[in-house]
Scaffold this motif. Structure first.
Motif, PDB file in Angstrom:
ATOM      1  N   ILE A  26     -37.515  20.055  16.399  1.00 26.97           N
ATOM      2  CA  ILE A  26     -36.071  20.214  16.277  1.00 26.97           C
ATOM      3  C   ILE A  26     -35.663  21.663  16.534  1.00 26.97           C
ATOM      4  CG2 ILE A  26     -35.874  18.323  14.634  1.00 26.97           C
ATOM      5  CD1 ILE A  26     -35.555  20.470  12.431  1.00 26.97           C
ATOM      6  N   ILE A  27     -34.429  21.814  16.945  1.00 31.29           N
ATOM      7  CA  ILE A  27     -33.798  23.126  17.060  1.00 31.29           C
ATOM      8  C   ILE A  27     -32.621  23.156  16.095  1.00 31.29           C
ATOM      9  CG2 ILE A  27     -32.408  24.623  18.549  1.00 31.29           C
ATOM     10  CD1 ILE A  27     -34.138  23.733  20.889  1.00 31.29           C
ATOM     11  N   MET A  28     -32.630  24.124  15.196  1.00 27.78           N
ATOM     12  CA  MET A  28     -31.529  24.306  14.253  1.00 27.78           C
ATOM     13  C   MET A  28     -30.649  25.446  14.736  1.00 27.78           C
ATOM     14  SD  MET A  28     -33.139  23.924  10.446  1.00 27.78           S
ATOM     15  CE  MET A  28     -34.120  22.509   9.956  1.00 27.78           C
ATOM     16  N   GLU A  29     -29.360  25.186  14.803  1.00 25.54           N
ATOM     17  CA  GLU A  29     -28.382  26.208  15.149  1.00 25.54           C
ATOM     18  C   GLU A  29     -27.376  26.337  14.015  1.00 25.54           C
ATOM     19  OE1 GLU A  29     -26.494  25.325  18.848  1.00 25.54           O
ATOM     20  OE2 GLU A  29     -27.847  26.617  19.969  1.00 25.54           O
ATOM     21  N   LEU A  30     -27.079  27.554  13.654  1.00 26.55           N
ATOM     22  CA  LEU A  30     -26.110  27.800  12.589  1.00 26.55           C
ATOM     23  C   LEU A  30     -24.755  28.121  13.195  1.00 26.55           C
ATOM     24  CD1 LEU A  30     -25.314  28.291   9.637  1.00 26.55           C
ATOM     25  CD2 LEU A  30     -26.116  30.644   9.902  1.00 26.55           C
ATOM     26  N   LEU A  81     -30.635  31.427   8.788  1.00 17.58           N
ATOM     27  CA  LEU A  81     -31.864  30.624   8.853  1.00 17.58           C
ATOM     28  C   LEU A  81     -33.106  31.510   8.774  1.00 17.58           C
ATOM     29  CD1 LEU A  81     -30.790  28.206  11.733  1.00 17.58           C
ATOM     30  CD2 LEU A  81     -30.845  27.696   9.284  1.00 17.58           C
ATOM     31  N   LEU A  82     -32.944  32.698   8.213  1.00 14.86           N
ATOM     32  CA  LEU A  82     -34.053  33.646   8.143  1.00 14.86           C
ATOM     33  C   LEU A  82     -35.255  33.076   7.392  1.00 14.86           C
ATOM     34  CD1 LEU A  82     -35.151  36.527   8.610  1.00 14.86           C
ATOM     35  CD2 LEU A  82     -34.073  37.183   6.442  1.00 14.86           C
ATOM     36  N   ASN A 111     -31.699  40.729  10.144  1.00 13.32           N
ATOM     37  CA  ASN A 111     -31.848  39.711   9.110  1.00 13.32           C
ATOM     38  C   ASN A 111     -30.990  38.494   9.379  1.00 13.32           C
ATOM     39  OD1 ASN A 111     -33.711  41.134   7.534  1.00 13.32           O
ATOM     40  ND2 ASN A 111     -32.086  42.267   6.502  1.00 13.32           N
ATOM     41  N   PHE A 112     -30.176  38.550  10.448  1.00 11.12           N
ATOM     42  CA  PHE A 112     -29.325  37.409  10.768  1.00 11.12           C
ATOM     43  C   PHE A 112     -30.036  36.546  11.801  1.00 11.12           C
ATOM     44  CE2 PHE A 112     -26.044  35.037  12.963  1.00 11.12           C
ATOM     45  CZ  PHE A 112     -25.272  34.590  11.902  1.00 11.12           C
ATOM     46  N   VAL A 113     -30.454  35.365  11.366  1.00  9.25           N
ATOM     47  CA  VAL A 113     -31.153  34.415  12.237  1.00  9.25           C
ATOM     48  C   VAL A 113     -30.323  33.139  12.289  1.00  9.25           C
ATOM     49  CG1 VAL A 113     -33.257  33.081  12.605  1.00  9.25           C
ATOM     50  CG2 VAL A 113     -33.396  35.390  11.646  1.00  9.25           C
ATOM     51  N   ASP A 114     -29.866  32.755  13.477  1.00  7.30           N
ATOM     52  CA  ASP A 114     -29.022  31.573  13.612  1.00  7.30           C
ATOM     53  C   ASP A 114     -29.629  30.540  14.550  1.00  7.30           C
ATOM     54  OD1 ASP A 114     -28.753  32.958  15.945  1.00  7.30           O
ATOM     55  OD2 ASP A 114     -26.565  33.020  15.944  1.00  7.30           O
ATOM     56  N   TYR A 115     -30.936  30.682  14.850  1.00  5.15           N
ATOM     57  CA  TYR A 115     -31.595  29.756  15.769  1.00  5.15           C
ATOM     58  C   TYR A 115     -33.074  29.686  15.409  1.00  5.15           C
ATOM     59  CZ  TYR A 115     -33.537  27.971  20.185  1.00  5.15           C
ATOM     60  OH  TYR A 115     -34.225  27.253  21.121  1.00  5.15           O
ATOM     61  N   VAL A 116     -33.575  28.505  15.085  1.00  2.52           N
ATOM     62  CA  VAL A 116     -35.006  28.319  14.814  1.00  2.52           C
ATOM     63  C   VAL A 116     -35.470  27.011  15.454  1.00  2.52           C
ATOM     64  CG1 VAL A 116     -35.062  29.626  12.655  1.00  2.52           C
ATOM     65  CG2 VAL A 116     -34.563  27.183  12.597  1.00  2.52           C
ATOM     66  N   LYS A 117     -36.752  26.957  15.734  1.00  3.82           N
ATOM     67  CA  LYS A 117     -37.369  25.765  16.319  1.00  3.82           C
ATOM     68  C   LYS A 117     -38.584  25.397  15.481  1.00  3.82           C
ATOM     69  CE  LYS A 117     -39.472  24.164  20.642  1.00  3.82           C
ATOM     70  NZ  LYS A 117     -39.851  24.574  22.020  1.00  3.82           N
ATOM     71  N   VAL A 139     -30.806  24.503   3.966  1.00  2.00           N
ATOM     72  CA  VAL A 139     -30.191  25.189   5.108  1.00  2.00           C
ATOM     73  C   VAL A 139     -28.770  25.578   4.732  1.00  2.00           C
ATOM     74  CG1 VAL A 139     -31.600  23.992   6.829  1.00  2.00           C
ATOM     75  CG2 VAL A 139     -29.408  23.008   6.129  1.00  2.00           C
ATOM     76  N   PRO A 140     -28.216  26.611   5.347  1.00  3.01           N
ATOM     77  CA  PRO A 140     -26.821  26.976   5.058  1.00  3.01           C
ATOM     78  C   PRO A 140     -25.851  25.943   5.622  1.00  3.01           C
ATOM     79  CG  PRO A 140     -27.707  28.336   6.821  1.00  3.01           C
ATOM     80  CD  PRO A 140     -28.856  27.543   6.287  1.00  3.01           C
ATOM     81  N   PRO A 141     -24.738  25.698   4.946  1.00  6.81           N
ATOM     82  CA  PRO A 141     -23.730  24.788   5.519  1.00  6.81           C
ATOM     83  C   PRO A 141     -23.281  25.262   6.894  1.00  6.81           C
ATOM     84  CG  PRO A 141     -23.246  25.263   3.209  1.00  6.81           C
ATOM     85  CD  PRO A 141     -24.360  26.182   3.605  1.00  6.81           C
ATOM     86  N   GLY A 142     -23.140  24.312   7.791  1.00  8.24           N
ATOM     87  CA  GLY A 142     -22.792  24.651   9.162  1.00  8.24           C
ATOM     88  C   GLY A 142     -23.968  24.569  10.107  1.00  8.24           C
ATOM     89  N   THR A 143     -25.118  24.071   9.624  1.00  8.69           N
ATOM     90  CA  THR A 143     -26.316  23.957  10.463  1.00  8.69           C
ATOM     91  C   THR A 143     -26.271  22.672  11.274  1.00  8.69           C
ATOM     92  OG1 THR A 143     -27.627  25.214   8.866  1.00  8.69           O
ATOM     93  CG2 THR A 143     -28.832  23.873  10.463  1.00  8.69           C
ATOM     94  N   VAL A 144     -26.480  22.789  12.568  1.00 11.82           N
ATOM     95  CA  VAL A 144     -26.519  21.653  13.482  1.00 11.82           C
ATOM     96  C   VAL A 144     -27.938  21.509  14.009  1.00 11.82           C
ATOM     97  CG1 VAL A 144     -25.494  20.589  15.531  1.00 11.82           C
ATOM     98  CG2 VAL A 144     -24.145  22.160  14.135  1.00 11.82           C
ATOM     99  N   VAL A 145     -28.423  20.270  14.083  1.00 13.14           N
ATOM    100  CA  VAL A 145     -29.809  20.010  14.486  1.00 13.14           C
ATOM    101  C   VAL A 145     -29.820  19.228  15.794  1.00 13.14           C
ATOM    102  CG1 VAL A 145     -32.008  18.974  13.811  1.00 13.14           C
ATOM    103  CG2 VAL A 145     -30.515  19.968  12.068  1.00 13.14           C
ATOM    104  N   TYR A 146     -30.670  19.681  16.729  1.00 13.88           N
ATOM    105  CA  TYR A 146     -30.848  19.009  18.013  1.00 13.88           C
ATOM    106  C   TYR A 146     -32.316  18.651  18.198  1.00 13.88           C
ATOM    107  CZ  TYR A 146     -26.329  21.224  19.056  1.00 13.88           C
ATOM    108  OH  TYR A 146     -25.031  21.636  19.016  1.00 13.88           O
TER     109      TYR A 146
END
Length: 389
Positions: A155-159, A59-60, A5-11, A93-100
């Protein structure tokens, strides 16, 4: 195996709304044969807006959102009717999310705290209707503006978890046991390496109803910065921790050497981590006697706060919390607000390997919005609406 259930990377492919076109309309009715231009403006396209929400911690909820599209603006109409504005799309999004940017790998934006709103893609402006172009010398303008085109980006989101204290150690160093002993978090604990497969957060209570957040990540092994083990994937979750707590078991042959290996892996991953305050906790001290503990203290770095603890028996835990609280509140180590201007060593990392080629969107990409300074150069349109009543 059950899905984590822990997702820290989405596109995700994101697209804002395009602006509606302005109306080219001339009013001509029997009681007002020279009614003149009355074309309305087009509506604004919807924007894609990221919003920090502390109710999410992964980011689930975005894992299966392949596309996020905002509404297009409505076209203007006769009688100076303004087109409807497209609705903005808010993405929590949860705080701490970085977008590329997935195609270039460049840093786009950063959502650092609860309630923060960042416009990822701005909706296109609506075009002006011919009513806006009327002048004393041009009383029947027969042209209008098209709407501004939409914006599109994959975009790619990284937590990166935001915590006060980040735990760093080899597998089976006792990190999960410590978190469970100091907080209400219940990470998996077992007597084999890599028991922790995903990061976890725990709130540690302190005196006078004070508290701080502790982050546990999977164990690091030598060579993690080169891709070995699981630690490399999760090292980014301690990039933003105010304090790093290194944990080495007391039954290790050379505690100082293992500490230096961990420190080297962090330096290889992100040299800026070396500037963070550090505390060393020697764990599993229920296996050591007082004489051996005193001997070990002489072999450890003198400039590093060292605490001998046992999470099983509770030995040294209160002293550890005192040391952590003191280090967290040092004037030179106060956690500063993270903004889009903070230093992130991986802002320019290449993510092009994860990107896919996007299909051309068609004619809409060729529309050029005309600024007000260029209105006098607008070419007349051949076809327009004409009303007789």
């Amino acid at each position: 195996m059950a899905e984590s259930n822990f997702v820290d990377y989405v596109k995700i492919l994101c697209r804002s709304g395009k602006g509606g076109r302005g109306s080219m309309h001339l009013r001509h009715v029997k009681y007002n044969p020279n009614g003149g231009p009355d074309g309305g403006d087009g509506g604004k396209g919807g924007s894609i807006i990221l919003r920090g929400n502390h109710n999410y911690w992964t980011l689930l909820h975005l894992k299966y959102s392949r596309h996020i599209f905002a509404e297009h603006g409505g076209n203007g109409g006769k009688d100076k009717c303004h087109g409807t504005d497209g609705k903005d799309v808010y993405v929590d999004v949860p705080p701490g999310t970085v977008v590329y940017n997935a195609e270039t790998g460049k840093f786009v934006c950063d959502v650092a705290y609860d309630g923060q709103e960042v416009v990822l893609l701005k909706g296109g402006r609506g075009g002006l209707g011919n009513f806006q172009f009327r002048t004393a010398t041009n009383q029947a303008p027969r042209y209008a503006q098209p709407g501004e085109p939409m914006q599109e980006m994959t975009i790619i989101m990284e937590l990166k978890l935001l915590a006060d204290v980040g735990l760093v150690g080899f597998p089976n160093a006792g990190k999960s046991t410590l978190v469970s002993a100091l907080s209400n978090a219940r990470p998996k604990i077992a007597n084999y390496p890599f028991t922790t497969m995903e990061p976890s957060l725990g709130i540690v209570g302190y005196r006078d109803n004070k508290s701080f957040v502790m982050a546990d990540i999977p164990g690091i092994i030598e060579g993690a910065s080169e891709g070995r083990g699981l630690g490399l994937r999760f090292l980014r979750h301690i990039e933003r921790n105010s304090l790093l707590l290194f944990m080495v078991p007391g039954d290790t042959d050379d505690i100082k050497h293992e500490y230096e290996i961990l420190l080297n892996e962090l330096a290889q991953f992100n040299p800026e981590m070396l500037s963070k305050h550090r505390v060393l906790a020697v764990t599993k001290c229920d296996l050591l006697d007082d004489e051996l503990i005193e001997m070990l203290k002489e072999t450890l770095p003198a400039d590093l706060p060292v605490v001998f603890i046992s999470a099983v028996t509770g030995f040294g835990l209160e002293e550890l919390k005192d040391v952590l609280w003191r280090e967290l509140n040092l004037e030179s180590n106060k956690l500063q607000a993270i903004t889009a201007e903070d230093t992130l060593v991986h802002r320019d990392k290449d993510m092009s390997a994860f990107a896919e080629e996007l299909a051309d969107e068609g004619e809409d990409d060729d529309i050029e919005y005309l600024d007000e300074d260029e209105l006098e150069d607008v070419e007349e349109l051949d076809d327009f609406e004409y009303e007789e009543e």
